[in-house]
Design a protein around this motif. Structure first.
Motif, PDB file in Angstrom:
ATOM      1  N   GLN A  33       5.294 -13.491   3.387  1.00 29.18           N
ATOM      2  CA  GLN A  33       5.882 -12.594   4.385  1.00 29.18           C
ATOM      3  C   GLN A  33       6.563 -13.367   5.503  1.00 29.18           C
ATOM      4  OE1 GLN A  33       5.130  -8.405   3.852  1.00 29.18           O
ATOM      5  NE2 GLN A  33       3.829  -8.926   5.561  1.00 29.18           N
ATOM      6  N   LEU A  63      11.069  -7.815   5.050  1.00 35.57           N
ATOM      7  CA  LEU A  63       9.666  -7.544   4.732  1.00 35.57           C
ATOM      8  C   LEU A  63       9.481  -6.424   3.720  1.00 35.57           C
ATOM      9  CD1 LEU A  63       8.108  -7.910   8.308  1.00 35.57           C
ATOM     10  CD2 LEU A  63       8.494  -9.659   6.568  1.00 35.57           C
ATOM     11  N   ARG A  65      10.069  -3.139   3.823  1.00 40.62           N
ATOM     12  CA  ARG A  65       9.715  -1.777   4.218  1.00 40.62           C
ATOM     13  C   ARG A  65      10.851  -0.827   3.863  1.00 40.62           C
ATOM     14  NH1 ARG A  65       5.711  -4.458   4.361  1.00 40.62           N
ATOM     15  NH2 ARG A  65       4.058  -4.294   5.909  1.00 40.62           N
ATOM     16  N   ILE A  76       4.183  -4.177  12.327  1.00 40.63           N
ATOM     17  CA  ILE A  76       4.205  -5.247  11.339  1.00 40.63           C
ATOM     18  C   ILE A  76       5.160  -6.368  11.747  1.00 40.63           C
ATOM     19  CG2 ILE A  76       5.942  -3.989   9.981  1.00 40.63           C
ATOM     20  CD1 ILE A  76       3.264  -6.426   8.637  1.00 40.63           C
ATOM     21  N   GLU A  80       3.947 -10.149  12.415  1.00 45.53           N
ATOM     22  CA  GLU A  80       4.448 -11.260  11.607  1.00 45.53           C
ATOM     23  C   GLU A  80       5.205 -12.272  12.457  1.00 45.53           C
ATOM     24  OE1 GLU A  80       3.677 -11.759   8.222  1.00 45.53           O
ATOM     25  OE2 GLU A  80       2.280 -10.262   8.971  1.00 45.53           O
ATOM     26  N   THR A 519       1.851   0.715   1.118  1.00 41.81           N
ATOM     27  CA  THR A 519       2.781  -0.375   1.431  1.00 41.81           C
ATOM     28  C   THR A 519       2.021  -1.574   1.964  1.00 41.81           C
ATOM     29  OG1 THR A 519       4.555   1.189   1.927  1.00 41.81           O
ATOM     30  CG2 THR A 519       4.784  -1.037   2.792  1.00 41.81           C
ATOM     31  N   GLU A 520       1.088  -1.322   2.887  1.00 43.95           N
ATOM     32  CA  GLU A 520       0.270  -2.409   3.428  1.00 43.95           C
ATOM     33  C   GLU A 520      -0.640  -3.004   2.357  1.00 43.95           C
ATOM     34  OE1 GLU A 520       0.820   0.451   4.801  1.00 43.95           O
ATOM     35  OE2 GLU A 520       1.687   0.046   6.783  1.00 43.95           O
ATOM     36  N   ALA A 523       1.234  -5.440   0.283  1.00 42.33           N
ATOM     37  CA  ALA A 523       1.417  -6.717   0.984  1.00 42.33           C
ATOM     38  C   ALA A 523       0.145  -7.555   0.925  1.00 42.33           C
ATOM     39  CB  ALA A 523       1.830  -6.466   2.434  1.00 42.33           C
ATOM     40  N   ASP A 524      -1.010  -6.890   0.999  1.00 41.32           N
ATOM     41  CA  ASP A 524      -2.286  -7.620   0.917  1.00 41.32           C
ATOM     42  C   ASP A 524      -2.453  -8.261  -0.460  1.00 41.32           C
ATOM     43  OD1 ASP A 524      -2.881  -6.706   3.506  1.00 41.32           O
ATOM     44  OD2 ASP A 524      -3.827  -4.894   2.726  1.00 41.32           O
ATOM     45  N   ALA A 526      -0.134  -9.147  -2.499  1.00 37.79           N
ATOM     46  CA  ALA A 526       0.837 -10.232  -2.655  1.00 37.79           C
ATOM     47  C   ALA A 526       0.317 -11.537  -2.080  1.00 37.79           C
ATOM     48  CB  ALA A 526       2.150  -9.848  -1.979  1.00 37.79           C
ATOM     49  N   GLU A 527      -0.627 -11.466  -1.137  1.00 37.25           N
ATOM     50  CA  GLU A 527      -1.158 -12.673  -0.506  1.00 37.25           C
ATOM     51  C   GLU A 527      -2.559 -13.025  -0.999  1.00 37.25           C
ATOM     52  OE1 GLU A 527      -0.850 -12.612   3.722  1.00 37.25           O
ATOM     53  OE2 GLU A 527       1.326 -12.752   3.671  1.00 37.25           O
TER      54      GLU A 527
END
Length: 600
Positions: A33, A63, A65, A76, A80, A519-520, A523-524, A526-527
């Motif tokens: 991100q 990002l 969105r 966000i 970030e 969506t969040e 992102a979690d 992905a990491e």
């Protein structure tokens, strides 16, 4: 875009080469991100379109969105941006310290600045950075080798989203700036009596560090706080700022804290590895900026410096001091922070001491590697055999065992070894926050939730400045059903961490999934580092909820091939991670709805 001496313009090729070096560093490779954020703002600036760099465009174009993103109600981009500033500071303090071109993101702006790296100058002639361009730049006087007083260790001796009454004080303590934690002057430091009679006990009361004995941990000397510029009385109490810094530092088990005072000019006599120098810099604004500088000893090479706001709108003085301490120590002392990076560089040239096992354990916690796992376990076992009183080794070895159990990585079907180690760690280190949250996690896995609650509260009270404590306790709160309260702690930890360790990534995913924030949650995922089984569960759940049933079934098929009993025994496996029955029931139902039981 001029060089610092104003004589030569930086070329686009130089800037892009600088960007490539940053993005290739391990911290940025592990953080897609902020890498996307940095690439976007640099590309737009080099294209002459910096006026298009806004919170909305960053969210949508960098990002991922959707077009309905509202920058006024969603944080966000600000979050970030703060992470990106921290990561750039860490990068240029470590791997990028010799880079010829530096990229920075000034506070309050999203447009990057490109500068030449600072010339290599001895500490005696270096200048101290200022809070902003408008403030005068005071010349920094190289610290004199101080007289040191050692700071010793204390004596060993059901519904989603609702904050329970038991956890309300905890949320207030941390999220509300730790007001209920207690006044600084209630913390007691008993300074060791030096062998030199002229050294007296510390004047400021602070809490002791977790150890009296040395196991190779780095020693950090804290210099007296100084001021520069036109001092204005009544706004910031320098003594209180110094006290909160030492209080917070001395709660960390993997360092030894000492107090320094000026007066000893003999070089090479300071019994510490690093000197932390706090300076209150007064400029044109009403509130000063706290500048912290970390230098190596005895050579006094500056390896890190940063500025911190001493006041923000709506903050009390107590809140501001605690916020500064959390921000600073997160950068310095997290597992891959400034001090750990410096210590790893040292150990590349020498046989690691017992403390080196802690550095190995941090890498194992980041990514599961069977070879490194075995090496770390053996290192910790030897360290305990050599010194049965080594608290941190007990904690880290217990954490290896409980991680194996929770993720099904061990043939052992119980937690007996982890329980023994964690109980011993708490006995040896009654003021060790990490020992308490390790035992908390074990008790949670054993189904002893009330006992785990007690341990979580104790860990948070012992060290609210350690992002690992915020991460572990926040994850525990989510797992026991307090989703909103736990998410607040997890987000606070995430803002101050350079990496996204697996316990944090999983707990953030679970909280966002339960709050229907897909969506969040994406992102979690992905990491999420490593190849744990629970990662496949998360991907399957998310795919099913976002309209990709084939992707969901494919993830569960891989999981079933790896662990055939996982899907049929989902309740039992989830119980090792999740205590709240309503959460386990929901996850199990969602997995069954995918058709996971039929994948074999």
């Amino acid at each position: 875009m001029l060089r610092s001496d104003g004589t030569l313009e930086l070329s686009e090729a130089e800037i892009r080469a600088a960007l490539t070096r940053v993005l290739a560093s391990p911290r940025f490779r592990d953080s897609p991100q902020i890498s996307a954020f940095l690439s976007y703002v640099v590309d737009r600036t080099l294209a002459g379109r910096s006026d298009q760099i806004k919170g909305y465009t960053i969210a949508v174009e960098a990002l991922g969105r959707d077009a309905s993103f509202d920058p006024n109600s969603q944080s966000i981009v600000r979050t970030e941006a703060a992470r990106l500033r921290q990561e750039l500071a860490r990068y240029y303090a470590d791997a990028g310290r010799d880079d010829a071109v530096r990229i920075t993101l000034p506070r309050g702006r999203y447009v990057p600045v490109f500068e030449c790296g600072p010339p290599a100058v001895p500490p005696e002639t270096a200048e101290m950075p200022t809070a902003d361009a408008a403030a005068p730049t005071p010349a920094a006087i190289a610290p004199r080798a101080p007289d040191i007083r050692t700071v010793p260790a204390p004596a060993a001796s059901d519904r989603r989203g609702r904050i329970s009454a038991a956890w309300l004080p905890v949320a207030v303590v941390v999220i509300g700036a730790l007001v209920a934690y207690g006044l600084v002057n209630t913390l007691v430091l008993r300074a060791q009596r030096s062998r030199t009679p002229a050294v007296e006990q510390a004047d400021d009361p602070v809490r002791a560090s977790a150890y009296a004995a040395r196991h190779g941990e780095p020693r950090i000397a804290v210099a007296p706080i100084t001021t520069t510029g036109a001092v204005r009385e009544g706004r910031v109490d320098p003594a209180a700022v110094h006290t909160i810094l030492v209080n917070a530092l001395s709660r960390f088990e993997d360092i030894v804290v000492v107090l320094a005072r000026p007066g000893n000019d003999r070089p090479g006599t300071v019994p510490a590895d690093y000197l932390l120098t706090p300076i209150l810099v007064y400029g044109n604004e009403s509130d000063p900026v706290l500048t912290l500088r970390l230098t190596t000893l005895p050579d006094q090479a500056v390896i890190w410096h940063a500025d911190f706001e001493t006041a923000r709108p709506g903050e009390t003085r107590e809140v501001a001091r605690r916020r500064m301490a959390l921000e600073a120590l997160s950068i310095l002392l997290e597992p891959f922070g400034i001090v750990a990076a410096a210590e790893r560089r040292k150990q590349e040239q020498q046989q690691p001491p017992r403390y080196g096992c802690a550095l190995l354990a941090a890498k194992v916690a980041r990514y599961y590697d069977p070879g490194r796992h075995t090496q770390t376990r053996e290192c910790l076992e030897r360290a305990i055999a050599d010194d049965p009183g080594f608290v941190l080794a007990h904690v880290l070895l217990a954490r290896l065992h409980v991680r194996d159990y929770v993720h099904g990585l061990s043939v052992s079907s119980d937690l007996s070894t982890a329980v023994t180690l964690a109980h011993r760690a708490v006995e040896l280190g009654p003021n060790s926050a990490r020992a308490h949250y390790t035992l908390m996690q074990i008790e949670l896995a054993r189904g002893r939730v009330e006992r785990a609650h007690e341990l979580a509260r104790k860990a948070l009270a012992l060290n609210p400045y350690d992002v690992r404590v915020l991460m572990q306790v926040g994850g525990f709160m989510v797992a026991t059903g307090d989703v909103d309260g736990g998410l607040a702690l997890l987000q606070q930890a995430r803002r101050h961490l350079s990496t996204n360790p697996h316990p944090l990534a999983w707990s953030l995913f679970l909280a966002h999934y339960l709050r229907d924030e897909m969506t969040e949650a994406a992102a979690d995922i992905a990491e999420m580092p490593g190849e744990y089984d629970i990662n496949l569960v998360a991907r399957a759940l998310l795919s099913a909820r976002t309209g990709d049933p084939e992707g969901a079934r494919a993830a569960l098929a891989v999981l079933h091939a790896r662990q055939p009993t996982w899907i049929e025994g989902a309740q039992e496996r989830l119980s090792r991670l999740v205590a709240a029955p309503w959460i386990r029931d929901r996850l199990e139902a969602d997995l069954k709805a995918i058709g996971g039981a039929d994948t074999h």
